[in-house]
Write a protein that holds these residues in place. Structure first.
Motif, mmCIF file in Angstrom:
data_model
loop_
_atom_site.group_PDB
_atom_site.id
_atom_site.type_symbol
_atom_site.label_atom_id
_atom_site.label_comp_id
_atom_site.label_asym_id
_atom_site.label_seq_id
_atom_site.Cartn_x
_atom_site.Cartn_y
_atom_site.Cartn_z
ATOM 1 N N LEU A 111 -10.492 49.100 -73.401
ATOM 2 C CA LEU A 111 -10.076 48.599 -72.088
ATOM 3 C C LEU A 111 -8.809 47.741 -72.221
ATOM 4 N N ILE A 112 -8.831 46.834 -73.174
ATOM 5 C CA ILE A 112 -7.670 45.968 -73.392
ATOM 6 C C ILE A 112 -6.489 46.774 -73.929
ATOM 7 N N GLU A 113 -6.785 47.722 -74.785
ATOM 8 C CA GLU A 113 -5.736 48.595 -75.331
ATOM 9 C C GLU A 113 -5.055 49.373 -74.207
ATOM 10 N N ALA A 114 -5.831 49.782 -73.217
ATOM 11 C CA ALA A 114 -5.288 50.532 -72.085
ATOM 12 C C ALA A 114 -4.322 49.678 -71.269
ATOM 13 N N VAL A 115 -4.644 48.412 -71.110
ATOM 14 C CA VAL A 115 -3.746 47.499 -70.392
ATOM 15 C C VAL A 115 -2.415 47.405 -71.116
ATOM 16 N N TYR A 116 -2.469 47.207 -72.424
ATOM 17 C CA TYR A 116 -1.244 47.109 -73.225
ATOM 18 C C TYR A 116 -0.433 48.398 -73.141
ATOM 19 N N SER A 117 -1.111 49.535 -73.206
ATOM 20 C CA SER A 117 -0.434 50.827 -73.155
ATOM 21 C C SER A 117 0.289 51.016 -71.824
ATOM 22 N N CYS A 118 -0.419 50.769 -70.731
ATOM 23 C CA CYS A 118 0.184 50.928 -69.411
ATOM 24 C C CYS A 118 1.355 49.970 -69.207
#
Length: 209
Positions: A111-118
């Protein structure tokens, strides 16, 4: 620090997401909304960097809200987070400009990785969804190119339009008259169903012509 808004109609889910996200020092949940309409009202008053949004919500669902938000605030990143592993939802969300599509089965690290990616300009799609969505996207793209049936001359002109050449430059490049080039472009627009030269240039770039 990234300002995040959670858009989810279930309070307990929002609370859980907030706890998970705020474990990271660069993420702060500044706003919460129960539906897409409420999210838009908040964006009209406050600045937000990132929106994590459910699909199925009362009043206004996540897909409709994504369409409005991306039109009015194109710089806001949107991650669709849903329990539904439905490739139609994913395709529609991406079409409306969402920056990612993640299932609620994802763990906290993902979930946190997705924020960073976006936030870094990436596109996050849950593995299970990507396995169904990507083949469909590729197949759709292939069909679009095949069904157009542009002649070699028309393809050449489309390429030159795509790199920004004027009618005179195209005429000089292909040893044609300006009138002939104009006629070809008219036929190309009719075949592709595009409205004008600008759309044709975008089309050429999109299809890597």
């Amino acid at each position: 620090m990234w300002r995040v808004m959670l858009v989810e109609d279930q309070v307990i889910v929002r609370q859980g997401l907030k706890v998970i996200l705020e474990q990271d020092e660069n993420i702060k949940v500044t706003h919460e909304a129960e539906n897409g309409a409420e999210a838009i009202t908040i964006l009209e008053k406050y600045s937000v960097d990132f929106v994590m949004m459910d699909v199925r919500m009362p009043v206004m669902n996540g897909l409709e809200a994504t369409r409005v938000i991306k039109k009015q605030w194109p710089d806001v990143k949107i991650l669709i987070l849903t329990t539904f592993n439905d490739d139609e939802y994913a395709l529609e969300a991406l079409k409306e400009g969402a920056n990612g599509f993640l299932l609620k089965t994802a763990d906290s690290a993902k979930l946190i990785e997705a924020v960073y990616s976006c936030m870094s300009g990436g596109l996050t799609i849950h593995d299970e969804v990507a396995a169904k969505v990507m083949p469909r996207l590729l197949q759709r793209e292939k069909k679009e190119v095949i069904t157009i049936n542009l002649s070699p001359r028309e393809l050449a002109i489309t390429k030159l339009v795509g790199v920004g050449n004027t009618n005179k430059e195209i005429a000089d490049e292909l040893y044609l008259s300006i009138g002939t080039v104009k006629n070809h472009i008219t036929h190309i627009l009719q075949k592709t169903g595009l409205r004008d030269r600008t759309q044709l240039a975008i089309y050429a770039i999109k299809h890597e012509l």
